[in-house]
Design a protein around this motif. Sequence first.
Motif, short mmCIF file in Angstrom:
data_model
loop_
_atom_site.label_atom_id
_atom_site.label_comp_id
_atom_site.label_asym_id
_atom_site.label_seq_id
_atom_site.Cartn_x
_atom_site.Cartn_y
_atom_site.Cartn_z
N ALA A 161 7.43 34.16 18.23
CA ALA A 161 7.57 34.60 16.84
C ALA A 161 6.21 34.82 16.19
CB ALA A 161 8.38 33.58 16.05
N VAL A 162 5.23 33.97 16.51
CA VAL A 162 3.88 34.16 15.98
C VAL A 162 3.28 35.45 16.53
CG1 VAL A 162 1.53 33.24 15.96
CG2 VAL A 162 3.48 31.70 15.61
N ALA A 163 3.47 35.69 17.84
CA ALA A 163 2.98 36.94 18.44
C ALA A 163 3.61 38.15 17.79
CB ALA A 163 3.25 36.93 19.94
N ARG A 164 4.91 38.08 17.52
CA ARG A 164 5.61 39.18 16.86
C ARG A 164 5.05 39.42 15.47
NH1 ARG A 164 11.72 37.90 15.82
NH2 ARG A 164 10.67 36.41 14.44
N ALA A 165 4.71 38.33 14.76
CA ALA A 165 4.13 38.47 13.42
C ALA A 165 2.75 39.10 13.46
CB ALA A 165 4.08 37.11 12.73
N LEU A 166 2.02 38.89 14.56
CA LEU A 166 0.65 39.39 14.67
C LEU A 166 0.56 40.82 15.18
CD1 LEU A 166 -1.10 36.27 16.27
CD2 LEU A 166 -1.57 37.20 14.00
N ILE A 167 1.63 41.34 15.76
CA ILE A 167 1.55 42.59 16.53
C ILE A 167 1.06 43.77 15.69
CG2 ILE A 167 3.97 43.22 16.12
CD1 ILE A 167 2.06 43.74 19.42
N THR A 168 1.39 43.81 14.41
CA THR A 168 1.00 44.94 13.57
C THR A 168 -0.27 44.66 12.77
OG1 THR A 168 2.43 44.17 11.77
CG2 THR A 168 3.38 45.76 13.33
N SER A 169 -0.96 43.55 13.06
CA SER A 169 -2.14 43.15 12.28
C SER A 169 -1.83 43.20 10.79
CB SER A 169 -3.33 44.05 12.61
OG SER A 169 -3.67 43.98 13.98
N PRO A 170 -0.86 42.39 10.34
CA PRO A 170 -0.36 42.51 8.97
C PRO A 170 -1.37 42.07 7.92
CG PRO A 170 0.53 40.55 10.00
CD PRO A 170 -0.21 41.29 11.08
N ASP A 171 -1.15 42.53 6.69
CA ASP A 171 -1.96 42.08 5.56
C ASP A 171 -1.74 40.59 5.30
OD1 ASP A 171 -3.13 44.58 4.85
OD2 ASP A 171 -1.23 45.18 3.95
N VAL A 172 -0.49 40.14 5.45
CA VAL A 172 -0.14 38.75 5.19
C VAL A 172 0.91 38.29 6.18
CG1 VAL A 172 0.58 37.07 3.44
CG2 VAL A 172 -0.42 39.24 2.72
N SER A 200 11.33 27.23 25.96
CA SER A 200 11.47 26.05 25.10
C SER A 200 11.37 26.47 23.63
CB SER A 200 10.37 25.04 25.41
OG SER A 200 9.10 25.54 25.02
N GLY A 201 11.71 25.56 22.73
CA GLY A 201 11.62 25.87 21.31
C GLY A 201 10.20 26.21 20.89
N GLY A 202 9.24 25.47 21.39
CA GLY A 202 7.85 25.75 21.06
C GLY A 202 7.39 27.10 21.57
N GLN A 203 7.83 27.46 22.78
CA GLN A 203 7.48 28.77 23.32
C GLN A 203 8.12 29.89 22.51
OE1 GLN A 203 8.85 28.03 27.33
NE2 GLN A 203 6.74 27.84 28.10
N GLN A 216 11.73 29.19 10.57
CA GLN A 216 12.07 27.96 11.27
C GLN A 216 12.98 28.22 12.46
OE1 GLN A 216 13.57 24.83 8.73
NE2 GLN A 216 14.59 23.76 10.40
N ALA A 217 13.92 29.16 12.32
CA ALA A 217 14.92 29.40 13.36
C ALA A 217 14.47 30.43 14.40
CB ALA A 217 16.22 29.86 12.71
N PHE A 218 13.19 30.79 14.41
CA PHE A 218 12.59 31.73 15.36
C PHE A 218 13.04 33.18 15.15
CE2 PHE A 218 13.42 27.91 18.30
CZ PHE A 218 12.42 27.16 17.72
N ASN A 219 14.38 33.39 15.00
CA ASN A 219 14.94 34.73 14.76
C ASN A 219 14.56 35.74 15.84
OD1 ASN A 219 16.01 33.64 12.47
ND2 ASN A 219 14.90 34.90 11.02
#
Length: 290
Positions: free
Chosen positions: A179-190, A171-174, A120-123
Amino acid sequence: MRLRSGKRQKADDRPETDGRPTAPSATPGLAVELRGVRRQYGRGTGAVHALAGIDLALPRGTFTAVMGPSGSGKSTFLQCAAGLDRPTSGSVCLGGTEITGMSENELTELRRSRIGFVFQAFNLLPSLTVEQNVLLPMRLAGQRQDRHRATAVLAQVGLADKARRRPGELSGGQQQRVAVARALITSPDVMFADEPTGALDTGTAAEVLGLLRQAVNDLGATVVMVTHDPTAAAWADRVLFLADGAFAGGVEGGSAERIAEHMAALTARTARTGPTSPTARTSAMAGVSA
């Protein structure tokens, strides 16, 4: 916008081979598998049973939302499923790998290379650029930082022109899209998402949820999202409901209205009856009831 292509379990609870404990084998084709997962805090009469024997199996390439009343165990479930906390007992498999008995170093490596997180907090780190934030999981995992990959992932979330910006300029949405791009970068299992739209307005929340939905549809990602918002949950393939540390049914492909009705009924039932015993609770292994 579209995307383009705890405590360790006791040894004597497990089968023995040559005098050594062996982990239960994972089920092929599953991204997330929990077997008999319990999480207890404290001991004796003051013990809190945050999770009370959860069985769950989520296939790869699915989007699952988890909802429940306050104190139902949602955060504990996510932490145990993602390897951020150890179950008191039971086993957790991610992407075919049993993680319950891993050392802290092994868990850290697994989280960096095979799990994506959206909070939620982007981190995001304010001192780093957008591109550097996206590449951070690869850097922490000791992998080569692939800037071409970062450019591609940022383009997928509609931020190709923001790579040199810093989070404070967005912006917050950006920031959540970063954060979504960071989560996708390693093509994670989950990918685990913890209230990913809690700090966003309705329109921006829909954009972020659309990205998660398309990551599943177009990239074959697996998303597990904890949320309190029926509108957010309606983007998922299925919604599972937690009550008193165990699953209490669910909805497949439901509308926000239907999900809200189930949530209201569960909250009212929990308030009326109080905590139930573990034997009276239901589990959700392969499917859910309508």
